[in-house]
Design an enzyme around this catalytic site. Structure first.
Site, PDB file in Angstrom:
ATOM      1  N   HIS A  29       1.397   3.210  -3.573  1.00  0.00           N
ATOM      2  CA  HIS A  29       0.855   2.558  -2.354  1.00  0.00           C
ATOM      3  C   HIS A  29       1.224   1.077  -2.434  1.00  0.00           C
ATOM      4  O   HIS A  29       0.625   0.315  -3.191  1.00  0.00           O
ATOM      5  CB  HIS A  29      -0.675   2.723  -2.294  1.00  0.00           C
ATOM      6  CG  HIS A  29      -1.289   2.118  -1.068  1.00  0.00           C
ATOM      7  ND1 HIS A  29      -2.161   2.817  -0.261  1.00  0.00           N
ATOM      8  CD2 HIS A  29      -1.181   0.892  -0.496  1.00  0.00           C
ATOM      9  CE1 HIS A  29      -2.559   2.047   0.736  1.00  0.00           C
ATOM     10  NE2 HIS A  29      -1.981   0.865   0.614  1.00  0.00           N
ATOM     11  N   HIS A  31       2.633  -2.519  -0.163  1.00  0.00           N
ATOM     12  CA  HIS A  31       3.014  -3.256   1.055  1.00  0.00           C
ATOM     13  C   HIS A  31       4.107  -4.243   0.684  1.00  0.00           C
ATOM     14  O   HIS A  31       3.886  -5.150  -0.116  1.00  0.00           O
ATOM     15  CB  HIS A  31       1.814  -4.020   1.623  1.00  0.00           C
ATOM     16  CG  HIS A  31       0.682  -3.130   2.008  1.00  0.00           C
ATOM     17  ND1 HIS A  31       0.565  -2.589   3.273  1.00  0.00           N
ATOM     18  CD2 HIS A  31      -0.360  -2.652   1.299  1.00  0.00           C
ATOM     19  CE1 HIS A  31      -0.521  -1.819   3.318  1.00  0.00           C
ATOM     20  NE2 HIS A  31      -1.098  -1.846   2.136  1.00  0.00           N
ATOM     21  N   ARG A  33       6.003  -5.654   3.353  1.00  0.00           N
ATOM     22  CA  ARG A  33       6.207  -6.483   4.557  1.00  0.00           C
ATOM     23  C   ARG A  33       7.676  -6.467   4.984  1.00  0.00           C
ATOM     24  O   ARG A  33       8.431  -5.585   4.634  1.00  0.00           O
ATOM     25  CB  ARG A  33       5.709  -7.928   4.339  1.00  0.00           C
ATOM     26  CG  ARG A  33       4.363  -8.059   3.650  1.00  0.00           C
ATOM     27  CD  ARG A  33       3.239  -7.416   4.418  1.00  0.00           C
ATOM     28  NE  ARG A  33       1.947  -7.795   3.858  1.00  0.00           N
ATOM     29  CZ  ARG A  33       0.842  -7.084   4.019  1.00  0.00           C
ATOM     30  NH1 ARG A  33       0.844  -5.949   4.694  1.00  0.00           N
ATOM     31  NH2 ARG A  33      -0.299  -7.484   3.509  1.00  0.00           N
ATOM     32  N   ASN A  57       2.675  -0.378   7.769  1.00  0.00           N
ATOM     33  CA  ASN A  57       1.886  -1.199   8.719  1.00  0.00           C
ATOM     34  C   ASN A  57       2.542  -2.550   8.992  1.00  0.00           C
ATOM     35  O   ASN A  57       1.963  -3.601   8.778  1.00  0.00           O
ATOM     36  CB  ASN A  57       0.431  -1.369   8.226  1.00  0.00           C
ATOM     37  CG  ASN A  57       0.322  -2.112   6.906  1.00  0.00           C
ATOM     38  OD1 ASN A  57       1.228  -2.060   6.077  1.00  0.00           O
ATOM     39  ND2 ASN A  57      -0.785  -2.799   6.700  1.00  0.00           N
ATOM     40  N   HIS A 152      -6.171   6.054   5.028  1.00  0.00           N
ATOM     41  CA  HIS A 152      -7.027   4.891   4.778  1.00  0.00           C
ATOM     42  C   HIS A 152      -8.441   5.367   5.088  1.00  0.00           C
ATOM     43  O   HIS A 152      -8.788   5.565   6.245  1.00  0.00           O
ATOM     44  CB  HIS A 152      -6.633   3.708   5.669  1.00  0.00           C
ATOM     45  CG  HIS A 152      -7.474   2.492   5.393  1.00  0.00           C
ATOM     46  ND1 HIS A 152      -6.994   1.391   4.728  1.00  0.00           N
ATOM     47  CD2 HIS A 152      -8.775   2.233   5.645  1.00  0.00           C
ATOM     48  CE1 HIS A 152      -7.963   0.500   4.594  1.00  0.00           C
ATOM     49  NE2 HIS A 152      -9.059   0.988   5.154  1.00  0.00           N
ATOM     50  N   LEU A 234      -9.326  -4.553   1.647  1.00  0.00           N
ATOM     51  CA  LEU A 234      -9.955  -3.374   2.244  1.00  0.00           C
ATOM     52  C   LEU A 234      -9.366  -2.125   1.623  1.00  0.00           C
ATOM     53  O   LEU A 234      -8.144  -2.070   1.423  1.00  0.00           O
ATOM     54  CB  LEU A 234      -9.741  -3.377   3.767  1.00  0.00           C
ATOM     55  CG  LEU A 234     -10.572  -4.431   4.494  1.00  0.00           C
ATOM     56  CD1 LEU A 234     -10.143  -4.545   5.950  1.00  0.00           C
ATOM     57  CD2 LEU A 234     -12.069  -4.129   4.404  1.00  0.00           C
ATOM     58  N   ASP A 262      -1.631  -1.007  -3.960  1.00  0.00           N
ATOM     59  CA  ASP A 262      -2.017  -1.630  -2.691  1.00  0.00           C
ATOM     60  C   ASP A 262      -1.724  -3.125  -2.737  1.00  0.00           C
ATOM     61  O   ASP A 262      -2.417  -3.918  -2.100  1.00  0.00           O
ATOM     62  CB  ASP A 262      -3.493  -1.360  -2.372  1.00  0.00           C
ATOM     63  CG  ASP A 262      -3.842  -1.713  -0.935  1.00  0.00           C
ATOM     64  OD1 ASP A 262      -2.932  -1.795  -0.098  1.00  0.00           O
ATOM     65  OD2 ASP A 262      -5.039  -1.924  -0.663  1.00  0.00           O
TER      66      ASP A 262
HETATM   67  C1  NCD Z   1      -3.597  -4.112   3.411  1.00  0.00           C
HETATM   68  C2  NCD Z   1      -2.592  -5.053   4.091  1.00  0.00           C
HETATM   69  O1  NCD Z   1      -2.755  -6.274   3.962  1.00  0.00           O
HETATM   70  O2  NCD Z   1      -1.642  -4.575   4.696  1.00  0.00           O
HETATM   71  N1  NCD Z   1      -4.755  -4.863   3.075  1.00  0.00           N
HETATM   72  C3  NCD Z   1      -5.679  -4.529   2.151  1.00  0.00           C
HETATM   73  O3  NCD Z   1      -6.694  -5.232   2.036  1.00  0.00           O
HETATM   74  N2  NCD Z   1      -5.526  -3.497   1.373  1.00  0.00           N
HETATM   75  C4  NCD Z   1      -3.892  -2.956   4.311  1.00  0.00           C
HETATM   76  C5  NCD Z   1      -4.601  -1.830   3.632  1.00  0.00           C
HETATM   77  O4  NCD Z   1      -4.038  -1.110   2.802  1.00  0.00           O
HETATM   78  O5  NCD Z   1      -5.788  -1.630   3.940  1.00  0.00           O
HETATM   79 ZN    ZN Z   2      -2.692  -0.782   1.582  1.00  0.00          ZN
END
Ligand code: NCD
Ligand code: ZN
Length: 362
Positions: A29, A31, A33, A57, A152, A234, A262
């Site tokens: 998992h 991110h 960007r 996302n 989520h 989150l 995450d």
């Molecule tokens: C994530 C994000 O910033 O894209 N933020 C987070 O607090 N984990 C989104 C997500 O996975 O909830």
């Molecule tokens: Zn995430």
């Protein structure tokens, strides 16, 4: 790699007190960007991880197979030469997602999961699902072809206290969904509660990712003695009893649980803000932190299961043949407090404790 799978039952994979070698880990998992932020953070994941499930996302989100293909190209373009890394793409589920497009993207090997965000649950989730009945056809198709759904797991109902949103999601959304389509393989992403851990343990066709930061912080870290926006993410960190349940699950050798950092970079000024963004950036220091945590749990011999073996087993992929060695040194690891990116500085998760484990890069 068959040996590694077989060795799940064998506790110690070449382990010494001050050094441990595991199959190269993956991040289930992540991110990354886009644009300047992607360029800035890419190397920090690729240095330690062989593969990662890439969250979709973006703004706008990665909804179609064509968008996932383009995003994958941008990721590979941002990858510094000499670093091997395979992005495992996901699609962002909307109420108008086309089941046939999902199936084609999965069958071509491009897409490894579909991500379901309840609309409004977290960063860039506005296009997520409001009416879960509207996505039944896609979910049935996914169950048919064996494509996992990553969820989520928080409700967005304003009436529900933010610390209860995961537990209520299980009761109102996840469990009914599992009963309706039991063959659908589901990953409860970044599980943060004992309720979540217990639920996942009781299920078949299900896994859960656990983040590095939720193994280290509880809600006091965010709110006691001053508000600390860099610990806000989150799902929000919960009470200590939940953190302990997560540690127990991660270190238990239970194949339901695997690492999903995450790691979610935001520019520092958007975190240190009157309405700060959710997300902790843990890509640069996750592996030393995990070695520290697993040693504390007297479970260094189970780090490989959590970080390198259970994830590929769930996703039906081979364990990496390359290896990573972590060594414990007298001197504490000096993590940078932030990294520079073209999108601004990004604060690196601070565990607030000395960590003597280092990734060996010799
Ligand atoms: C994530 C994000 O910033 O894209 N933020 C987070 O607090 N984990 C989104 C997500 O996975 O909830
Ligand atoms: Zn995430």
């Amino acid at each position: 790699m068959d040996d590694y799978v077989a060795s799940r039952r064998v506790p110690a994979y070449r382990m010494l007190m001050t050094s441990i070698t595991i199959p190269r880990p993956d991040d289930w998992h992540l991110h990354l960007r886009d644009g300047a932020m992607l360029e800035g953070v890419m190397a920090h994941s690729a240095r330690d991880f062989a593969r990662a499930i890439i969250m979709p996302n973006l703004v706008p989100p990665v909804v179609t197979g064509a968008q996932a293909r383009d995003y994958r190209e941008r990721i590979l373009h941002a990858l510094p030469e000499g670093l091997g890394f395979e992005p495992l793409m996901t699609l962002y589920l909307t109420e108008t997602t086309d089941p046939e497009d999902v199936a084609a993207a999965a069958n071509s090997g491009l897409v490894h999961a579909v991500k379901m965000y309840p609309a409004g649950a977290t960063t860039n989730s506005q296009s997520g699902v409001r009416d879960f009945d509207k996505v039944t056809a896609v979910l049935e198709k996914m169950a048919e072809i064996g494509l996992p759904l990553c969820v989520h797991g928080e409700v967005t109902d304003a009436q529900i206290d933010i610390f209860d949103r995961e537990a209520v999601f299980i009761e109102r959304v996840l469990d009914p969904l599992r009963r309706r389509i039991p063959q659908l393989r589901v990953v409860m992403e970044h599980v943060t509660t004992k309720d979540g851990v217990d639920y996942v343990r009781s299920q078949s066709n299900m896994g859960a990712t656990i983040t590095t930061h939720h193994l280290i912080i509880n809600r006091n870290h965010i709110l006691a003695g001053g508000i600390r926006p860099h610990y806000y993410c989150l799902p929000v960190a919960k009470r200590e009893e939940h953190r302990l349940a997560l540690r127990q699950a991660a270190a238990s050798d239970d194949p339901h649980f695997f690492l999903g950092t995450d790691s979610a970079p935001h520019p520092t000024d958007l975190k240190e803000n009157a309405c700060g963004c959710a997300g902790c950036f843990t890509a640069p220091n996750t592996m030393p932190l995990l070695a520290h945590i697993f040693e504390e749990e007297d479970a260094l011999d189970r780090l490989a299961a959590f970080a390198s073996i259970n994830g590929p087993a769930f996703y039906g992929l081979p364990v990496n043949e390359a290896e990573m060695t972590l060594v414990k040194r007298d001197e504490a690891n000096e993590f940078p407090s932030s990294i520079e990116t073209g999108a601004g500085p990004v604060h690196v998760f601070d565990p607030q404790m000395p960590v003597h484990w280092h990734v060996s890069r010799t």
